[in-house]
Design a protein around this motif. Structure first.
Motif, mmCIF file in Angstrom:
data_model
loop_
_atom_site.group_PDB
_atom_site.id
_atom_site.type_symbol
_atom_site.label_atom_id
_atom_site.label_comp_id
_atom_site.label_asym_id
_atom_site.label_seq_id
_atom_site.Cartn_x
_atom_site.Cartn_y
_atom_site.Cartn_z
ATOM 1 N N GLU A 260 48.228 13.764 -17.238
ATOM 2 C CA GLU A 260 48.222 12.399 -16.706
ATOM 3 C C GLU A 260 48.965 12.355 -15.377
ATOM 4 N N PRO A 261 48.764 11.273 -14.603
ATOM 5 C CA PRO A 261 49.501 11.142 -13.336
ATOM 6 C C PRO A 261 50.991 10.953 -13.582
ATOM 7 N N GLY A 262 51.775 11.412 -12.638
ATOM 8 C CA GLY A 262 53.210 11.220 -12.779
ATOM 9 C C GLY A 262 53.995 11.846 -11.647
ATOM 10 N N VAL A 263 55.300 11.734 -11.750
ATOM 11 C CA VAL A 263 56.228 12.297 -10.765
ATOM 12 C C VAL A 263 57.160 13.254 -11.493
ATOM 13 N N GLY B 184 58.055 15.770 -6.676
ATOM 14 C CA GLY B 184 56.630 15.859 -6.372
ATOM 15 C C GLY B 184 55.830 14.893 -7.228
ATOM 16 N N LYS B 185 54.626 14.601 -6.791
ATOM 17 C CA LYS B 185 53.733 13.741 -7.580
ATOM 18 C C LYS B 185 52.495 14.543 -7.931
ATOM 19 N N ALA B 186 51.822 14.125 -8.993
ATOM 20 C CA ALA B 186 50.631 14.844 -9.427
ATOM 21 C C ALA B 186 49.644 13.876 -10.062
ATOM 22 N N LYS B 187 48.388 14.089 -9.775
ATOM 23 C CA LYS B 187 47.329 13.353 -10.457
ATOM 24 C C LYS B 187 47.224 13.840 -11.900
ATOM 25 N N ASN B 188 47.537 15.128 -12.088
ATOM 26 C CA ASN B 188 47.533 15.756 -13.413
ATOM 27 C C ASN B 188 48.805 16.596 -13.523
ATOM 28 N N CYS C 138 53.042 7.893 -14.804
ATOM 29 C CA CYS C 138 52.660 6.716 -14.024
ATOM 30 C C CYS C 138 51.258 6.272 -14.440
ATOM 31 N N LYS C 139 50.942 5.027 -14.140
ATOM 32 C CA LYS C 139 49.641 4.486 -14.535
ATOM 33 C C LYS C 139 48.493 5.170 -13.799
ATOM 34 N N ASN C 140 48.723 5.502 -12.531
ATOM 35 C CA ASN C 140 47.669 6.091 -11.718
ATOM 36 C C ASN C 140 48.298 6.883 -10.578
ATOM 37 N N GLU C 141 47.446 7.503 -9.779
ATOM 38 C CA GLU C 141 47.935 8.345 -8.685
ATOM 39 C C GLU C 141 48.651 7.524 -7.627
ATOM 40 N N LYS C 142 48.172 6.311 -7.374
ATOM 41 C CA LYS C 142 48.818 5.465 -6.372
ATOM 42 C C LYS C 142 50.249 5.134 -6.765
ATOM 43 N N GLU C 143 50.451 4.781 -8.034
ATOM 44 C CA GLU C 143 51.795 4.476 -8.520
ATOM 45 C C GLU C 143 52.693 5.708 -8.425
ATOM 46 N N ALA C 144 52.127 6.872 -8.690
ATOM 47 C CA ALA C 144 52.895 8.115 -8.598
ATOM 48 C C ALA C 144 53.325 8.393 -7.159
ATOM 49 N N LEU C 145 52.426 8.164 -6.222
ATOM 50 C CA LEU C 145 52.739 8.410 -4.818
ATOM 51 C C LEU C 145 53.799 7.450 -4.308
ATOM 52 N N LEU C 146 53.722 6.194 -4.729
ATOM 53 C CA LEU C 146 54.728 5.205 -4.332
ATOM 54 C C LEU C 146 56.100 5.574 -4.903
#
Length: 289
Positions: free
Chosen positions: A31-34, A48-52, A87-95
């Motif tokens: 899942e997405p996350g940091v 770092g952040k990741a989509k997966n 995180c809920k999604n990749e955008k939230e992870a990047l923020l």
């Protein structure tokens, strides 16, 4: 020979799994996350952040000399613990990644770590002058000032404003040689404050400049270029300076003004003025929408 073989074995050894544990990797979610990587003493080394998350952290687990960058290998050898937050999604992870890097300043995060230069351009119309002020503060006390920004990037903003001042000066004063320009306007970077005298009969509508700064319209380019062509300046030596300045100003308009306009429109903001601390996050939201 023995030392050489030991060195090759050491170069291909990845200590991450032994330190963090096999169970940690096997339990990772896709899942997405940091994620945060810590050194032996608990010092935060990297965010770092990741989509997966599973795929990203497994890439560190498999990292080997020759197939992975030297910087990443050095990081892997220093890491003793890893934590993550879903995180809920990749955008939230990047923020969240941006926020944590700015707050905690990890050693291995170079991009996004150092604060960027953000400028506001203030413009005031007087009876016989246009006054420009460039600074890093959004608000100034005098009500008659118009404020534009925030614009990101030290060189692109100051170079563009210098280009604008020269173009307006050339147009309003009918100058046909760079030797007739004020010396301060011939520097690579524009002054932070400048009062540009304007004759009684103004040739340029100040609203054209305002619409340029807000990313609403590029009509300024057409109007001023047509004037220079009528005066045959483009065929003279000064025509080269004009083209260079138009290119610098257009780069600023495209990368800063139009981008800010997109943010305001897409996110339905109440004002064209974007706070410095919000600009990077807004850029992410627009890019990932």
């Amino acid at each position: 020979m023995k030392n050489s073989q030991q060195q090759r074995l050491f170069n291909h050894y990845n200590p991450l799994e032994d330190r963090v544990g096999t169970d940690f990797f096997e339990a990772l979610p896709s899942e997405p996350g940091v994620y945060k990587m810590f050194g032996r003493s608990g010092l935060l080394l990297y965010v770092g952040k990741a989509k997966n998350l599973r795929a990203r952290l497994f890439s560190y687990r498999r990292g080997k000399m020759g197939a992975t960058s030297r910087k990443t290998i050095r990081l892997i050898r220093m890491v003793h613990n890893i934590t993550y937050e879903l995180c809920k999604n990749e955008k939230e992870a990047l923020l969240l990644e941006n926020k944590l890097i700015r707050q905690e300043q990890p050693e291995f995060n170079h991009a996004k770590k150092s604060p960027e230069t953000y400028y506001f351009i203030h413009l005031r119309k007087e009876e016989k002058a246009l006054v420009f002020r460039l600074n890093m503060q959004q608000r100034i006390e005098e009500k008659e000032w118009k404020t534009y920004g925030a614009f990101k990037g030290h060189v692109v903003v100051r170079k563009a404003l210098g280009a604008l001042l020269r173009l307006v000066y050339l147009a309003e004063h009918r100058v046909d040689s760079i030797h007739h320009l004020p010396r301060v306007l011939l520097k690579n970077l524009t002054p932070m404050n400048y009062r540009l005298p304007v004759p009684d009969k103004k040739l340029l509508d100040v609203q054209l400049i305002g619409r340029l700064f807000t990313g609403e319209s590029s009509l300024f380019f057409d109007v001023i270029l047509e004037q220079f062509r009528r005066e045959h300046l483009m065929e003279q030596y000064i025509g080269k300076l004009i083209l260079e300045d138009l290119e610098s100003l257009n780069r600023f308009y495209t990368t800063c003004c139009r981008r800010n306009r997109q943010i305001v429109t897409q996110l339905e903001l109440d004002s064209h003025i974007i706070p410095q601390q919000k600009l990077d996050d807004y850029l992410i939201e627009v890019a990932l929408d």
